[in-house]
Design a protein around this motif. Structure first.
Motif, PDB file in Angstrom:
ATOM      1  N   ASP A  59      -6.503   6.637   2.335  1.00 31.13           N
ATOM      2  CA  ASP A  59      -5.281   6.376   1.569  1.00 31.13           C
ATOM      3  C   ASP A  59      -5.177   7.289   0.339  1.00 31.13           C
ATOM      4  O   ASP A  59      -4.509   6.949  -0.635  1.00 31.13           O
ATOM      5  N   ASP A  60      -5.813   8.446   0.407  1.00 37.75           N
ATOM      6  CA  ASP A  60      -5.774   9.409  -0.700  1.00 37.75           C
ATOM      7  C   ASP A  60      -4.328   9.717  -1.094  1.00 37.75           C
ATOM      8  O   ASP A  60      -3.445   9.856  -0.236  1.00 37.75           O
ATOM      9  N   THR A  61      -4.069   9.839  -2.393  1.00 34.78           N
ATOM     10  CA  THR A  61      -2.702  10.058  -2.884  1.00 34.78           C
ATOM     11  C   THR A  61      -2.511  11.433  -3.521  1.00 34.78           C
ATOM     12  O   THR A  61      -1.427  11.719  -4.039  1.00 34.78           O
ATOM     13  N   LEU A  62      -3.524  12.294  -3.486  1.00 34.82           N
ATOM     14  CA  LEU A  62      -3.444  13.568  -4.197  1.00 34.82           C
ATOM     15  C   LEU A  62      -3.025  14.743  -3.315  1.00 34.82           C
ATOM     16  O   LEU A  62      -2.641  15.793  -3.833  1.00 34.82           O
ATOM     17  N   THR A  77      -9.263  18.990 -14.732  1.00 39.58           N
ATOM     18  CA  THR A  77      -8.174  19.818 -15.261  1.00 39.58           C
ATOM     19  C   THR A  77      -7.336  20.517 -14.201  1.00 39.58           C
ATOM     20  O   THR A  77      -6.147  20.752 -14.402  1.00 39.58           O
ATOM     21  N   ASP A  78      -7.929  20.850 -13.054  1.00 40.09           N
ATOM     22  CA  ASP A  78      -7.183  21.616 -12.054  1.00 40.09           C
ATOM     23  C   ASP A  78      -7.011  20.869 -10.729  1.00 40.09           C
ATOM     24  O   ASP A  78      -6.762  21.482  -9.690  1.00 40.09           O
ATOM     25  N   ALA A  79      -7.115  19.553 -10.759  1.00 37.40           N
ATOM     26  CA  ALA A  79      -6.911  18.763  -9.536  1.00 37.40           C
ATOM     27  C   ALA A  79      -5.418  18.528  -9.310  1.00 37.40           C
ATOM     28  O   ALA A  79      -4.620  18.568 -10.250  1.00 37.40           O
ATOM     29  N   PRO A  80      -5.003  18.304  -8.063  1.00 35.03           N
ATOM     30  CA  PRO A  80      -3.605  17.923  -7.814  1.00 35.03           C
ATOM     31  C   PRO A  80      -3.278  16.645  -8.575  1.00 35.03           C
ATOM     32  O   PRO A  80      -4.166  15.842  -8.900  1.00 35.03           O
ATOM     33  N   GLU A  81      -1.999  16.451  -8.867  1.00 35.86           N
ATOM     34  CA  GLU A  81      -1.569  15.269  -9.618  1.00 35.86           C
ATOM     35  C   GLU A  81      -0.625  14.424  -8.763  1.00 35.86           C
ATOM     36  O   GLU A  81       0.075  14.936  -7.894  1.00 35.86           O
ATOM     37  N   SER A  82      -0.618  13.141  -9.037  1.00 40.72           N
ATOM     38  CA  SER A  82       0.258  12.220  -8.311  1.00 40.72           C
ATOM     39  C   SER A  82       1.417  11.822  -9.209  1.00 40.72           C
ATOM     40  O   SER A  82       1.247  11.582 -10.406  1.00 40.72           O
ATOM     41  N   ARG A  83       2.624  11.745  -8.601  1.00 39.92           N
ATOM     42  CA  ARG A  83       3.819  11.386  -9.356  1.00 39.92           C
ATOM     43  C   ARG A  83       4.384  10.057  -8.849  1.00 39.92           C
ATOM     44  O   ARG A  83       4.429   9.811  -7.649  1.00 39.92           O
ATOM     45  N   ILE A  84       4.826   9.251  -9.809  1.00 43.64           N
ATOM     46  CA  ILE A  84       5.406   7.944  -9.496  1.00 43.64           C
ATOM     47  C   ILE A  84       6.926   8.051  -9.561  1.00 43.64           C
ATOM     48  O   ILE A  84       7.486   8.716 -10.447  1.00 43.64           O
ATOM     49  N   ALA A  85       7.601   7.379  -8.626  1.00 48.48           N
ATOM     50  CA  ALA A  85       9.066   7.397  -8.602  1.00 48.48           C
ATOM     51  C   ALA A  85       9.586   6.002  -8.278  1.00 48.48           C
ATOM     52  O   ALA A  85       8.873   5.167  -7.702  1.00 48.48           O
ATOM     53  N   SER A  94       0.849  -1.189   0.000  1.00 48.38           N
ATOM     54  CA  SER A  94       0.000   0.000   0.000  1.00 48.38           C
ATOM     55  C   SER A  94       0.885   1.240   0.000  1.00 48.38           C
ATOM     56  O   SER A  94       2.084   1.170   0.297  1.00 48.38           O
ATOM     57  N   VAL A  95       0.299   2.376  -0.317  1.00 51.20           N
ATOM     58  CA  VAL A  95       1.061   3.625  -0.306  1.00 51.20           C
ATOM     59  C   VAL A  95       1.619   3.895   1.084  1.00 51.20           C
ATOM     60  O   VAL A  95       2.773   4.331   1.241  1.00 51.20           O
ATOM     61  N   ALA A  96       0.839   3.592   2.114  1.00 52.71           N
ATOM     62  CA  ALA A  96       1.249   3.903   3.486  1.00 52.71           C
ATOM     63  C   ALA A  96       2.414   3.049   3.959  1.00 52.71           C
ATOM     64  O   ALA A  96       3.261   3.501   4.728  1.00 52.71           O
ATOM     65  N   GLU A  97       2.502   1.801   3.502  1.00 53.62           N
ATOM     66  CA  GLU A  97       3.536   0.901   4.011  1.00 53.62           C
ATOM     67  C   GLU A  97       4.750   0.785   3.102  1.00 53.62           C
ATOM     68  O   GLU A  97       5.746   0.144   3.468  1.00 53.62           O
ATOM     69  N   ALA A  98       4.714   1.422   1.938  1.00 53.83           N
ATOM     70  CA  ALA A  98       5.782   1.242   0.945  1.00 53.83           C
ATOM     71  C   ALA A  98       7.162   1.586   1.503  1.00 53.83           C
ATOM     72  O   ALA A  98       8.126   0.836   1.345  1.00 53.83           O
ATOM     73  N   PHE A  99       7.288   2.723   2.176  1.00 57.29           N
ATOM     74  CA  PHE A  99       8.601   3.172   2.635  1.00 57.29           C
ATOM     75  C   PHE A  99       9.122   2.322   3.784  1.00 57.29           C
ATOM     76  O   PHE A  99      10.330   2.072   3.889  1.00 57.29           O
TER      77      PHE A  99
END
Length: 260
Positions: free
Chosen positions: A110-113, A165-173, A42-47
């Motif tokens: 678990d929102d990612t924005l 069009t104007d919502a925050p965006e999520s970036r993958i790394a 999950s996003v929360a446990e990844a790190f």
């Protein structure tokens, strides 16, 4: 190899929405002797998984704490709003956050924005996960704004989505523990960055030098090259007539008539 040495392997974590199949395929082609294991997190446990050694590297969502983790940003996702197919939004190509002012906009835990200010009307409770929020959208409770990959991951036949069009965006790394930048991690970085097998920055060994080609052997000619005989010059014979030729330039006379 001694009995205490483990065979090399590589564990790759990935968060929901990321599809690592392309990079895994290239890894298997280049390092067939090093098995790659995928670890869904999950996003929360990844790190925590990366720091704890549960994975050698992972595809995560930014931001990344650079204190002990390295990261290479890869791409930015389009944000979309997930709605029922009979919703008014389904009739247009894209919307803005102002177009959602009258809707209940669900905000899962678990929102990612990383909204500064969530659009629309707040829900009474926050869903625990994005998957739970999608179920509420299908039940007509509200709408949901997520990265497009998550809308595809949780696709339902009764739902659709449109870009916001104007919502925050999520970036993958791609991220990994800085102190454990191993040769295998470098190999995977090279694959993700599109380096070829022969790249000078890659770890893959260079191909062995080709053996020198054997020189072609020619028959001995007494020190000189063999010459092809020139037709018609060896004997002075006329090659067309096939017989002995007369003196050069001789003319054929006409037969004389006998006297009467």
């Amino acid at each position: 190899m001694t009995g205490s040495e483990a065979s090399p392997s590589f564990k790759l974590a990935y968060v929901p929405g990321v599809t690592p199949a392309k990079w895994v395929r290239i890894w298997n082609e280049r390092l067939p002797d090093v098995p790659l294991t995928l670890v869904a997190v999950s996003v929360a446990e990844a790190f925590d998984v990366l720091r704890g050694g549960g994975a050698d590297a992972g595809f995560v969502r930014l931001p990344v704490d650079r204190t002990d983790l390295s990261a290479i940003p890869l791409y930015t996702e389009t944000s979309v709003v997930v709605v029922p197919k009979d919703h008014v939004v389904a009739a247009v190509d894209e919307v803005s956050t102002d177009d959602l002012a009258d809707d209940i906009v669900l905000h899962p835990l678990d929102d990612t924005l990383g909204w500064e200010r969530l659009p629309g009307q707040p829900a009474i409770e926050r869903p625990a996960t994005t998957e739970d929020a999608v179920e509420l959208v299908a039940a007509g409770i509200g709408v949901l704004v997520v990265p497009q990959s998550l809308a595809r991951l949780h696709h339902r036949k009764d739902l659709t989505y449109r870009p916001v069009t104007d919502a925050p965006e999520s970036r993958i790394a791609l991220s990994w523990p800085e102190e454990r930048t191993t040769d295998l991690v470098e190999d995977f970085i090279g694959i993700v960055r599109g380096r070829t097998v022969n790249s000078t920055r890659g770890r893959a060994p260079a191909p062995a030098p080709a053996e020198p080609k054997a020189k072609s052997k020619r028959p001995e000619t007494g020190g000189g090259a063999r010459r092809k005989p020139v037709v018609g010059k060896s004997t002075g014979k006329n090659p067309r007539s096939g017989g002995s030729g007369g003196a050069k330039g001789a003319k054929r006379g006409k037969p004389r008539r006998g006297r009467s």
